[in-house]
Design a protein around this motif. Structure first.
Motif, short mmCIF file in Angstrom:
data_model
loop_
_atom_site.label_atom_id
_atom_site.label_comp_id
_atom_site.label_asym_id
_atom_site.label_seq_id
_atom_site.Cartn_x
_atom_site.Cartn_y
_atom_site.Cartn_z
N UNK A 101 0.84 -1.21 0.00
CA UNK A 101 0.00 0.00 0.00
C UNK A 101 0.87 1.25 0.00
N UNK A 102 1.91 1.28 0.83
CA UNK A 102 2.82 2.42 0.87
C UNK A 102 3.58 2.56 -0.44
N UNK A 103 4.05 1.45 -1.00
CA UNK A 103 4.77 1.47 -2.27
C UNK A 103 3.89 2.06 -3.38
N UNK A 104 2.64 1.64 -3.43
CA UNK A 104 1.71 2.15 -4.44
C UNK A 104 1.44 3.64 -4.24
N UNK A 105 1.31 4.06 -2.98
CA UNK A 105 1.08 5.48 -2.69
C UNK A 105 2.29 6.31 -3.10
N UNK A 106 3.49 5.80 -2.84
CA UNK A 106 4.71 6.52 -3.25
C UNK A 106 4.79 6.62 -4.77
N UNK A 107 4.41 5.58 -5.48
CA UNK A 107 4.40 5.61 -6.94
C UNK A 107 3.41 6.65 -7.45
N UNK A 108 2.27 6.72 -6.81
CA UNK A 108 1.26 7.71 -7.21
C UNK A 108 1.78 9.13 -6.96
#
Length: 121
Positions: free
Chosen positions: A13-20
């Motif tokens: 979830x954090x990885x995806x948020x950082x990508x966004x």
């Protein structure tokens, strides 16, 4: 084993948020994902031509509400439960602290920063 799966879900979830955030040009810094250590490290971008050694270490937990990060040097601690907007507001605050100077993005030959400075008399 269940705890490890929960930690991996939080990490994803954090990885995806950082990508966004990266896609929105809100985060351009370097990141290290050290899952074995249950950490994500976000490095502060250089500012005004000065290199920085500041790093935020996000400590991965099984629940989003229990996440916390610390800044080195300085030992400042940021916890998700201290932010009214929850984990996304917490992550955005960390990313904002890591952001370097703003870049000017234009191809226009008439942009102020592309014009030659005329000497004032």
């Amino acid at each position: 084993m269940k705890n490890e799966d929960e930690i991996l879900e939080v990490w994803a979830t954090l990885r995806d948020a950082l990508r966004k955030l990266r896609g929105q040009n809100q985060f351009r810094g370097n990141e290290e994902h050290l899952i074995e250590l249950r950490q994500i490290r976000l490095y502060q971008e250089p500012r005004a031509g000065h290199l920085s050694s500041t790093v935020f270490i996000i400590h991965l937990t099984a629940r989003m509400d229990d996440l916390w990060a610390e800044r080195f040097p300085g030992k400042e601690v940021l916890r998700v439960n201290e932010f009214d907007g929850g984990w996304l507001a917490w992550l955005t605050a960390i990313v904002d602290a890591c952001r370097g100077a703003h870049y000017a993005h234009t191809n226009s030959s008439t942009a102020d920063y592309r014009r030659a400075e005329t000497p004032k008399t």
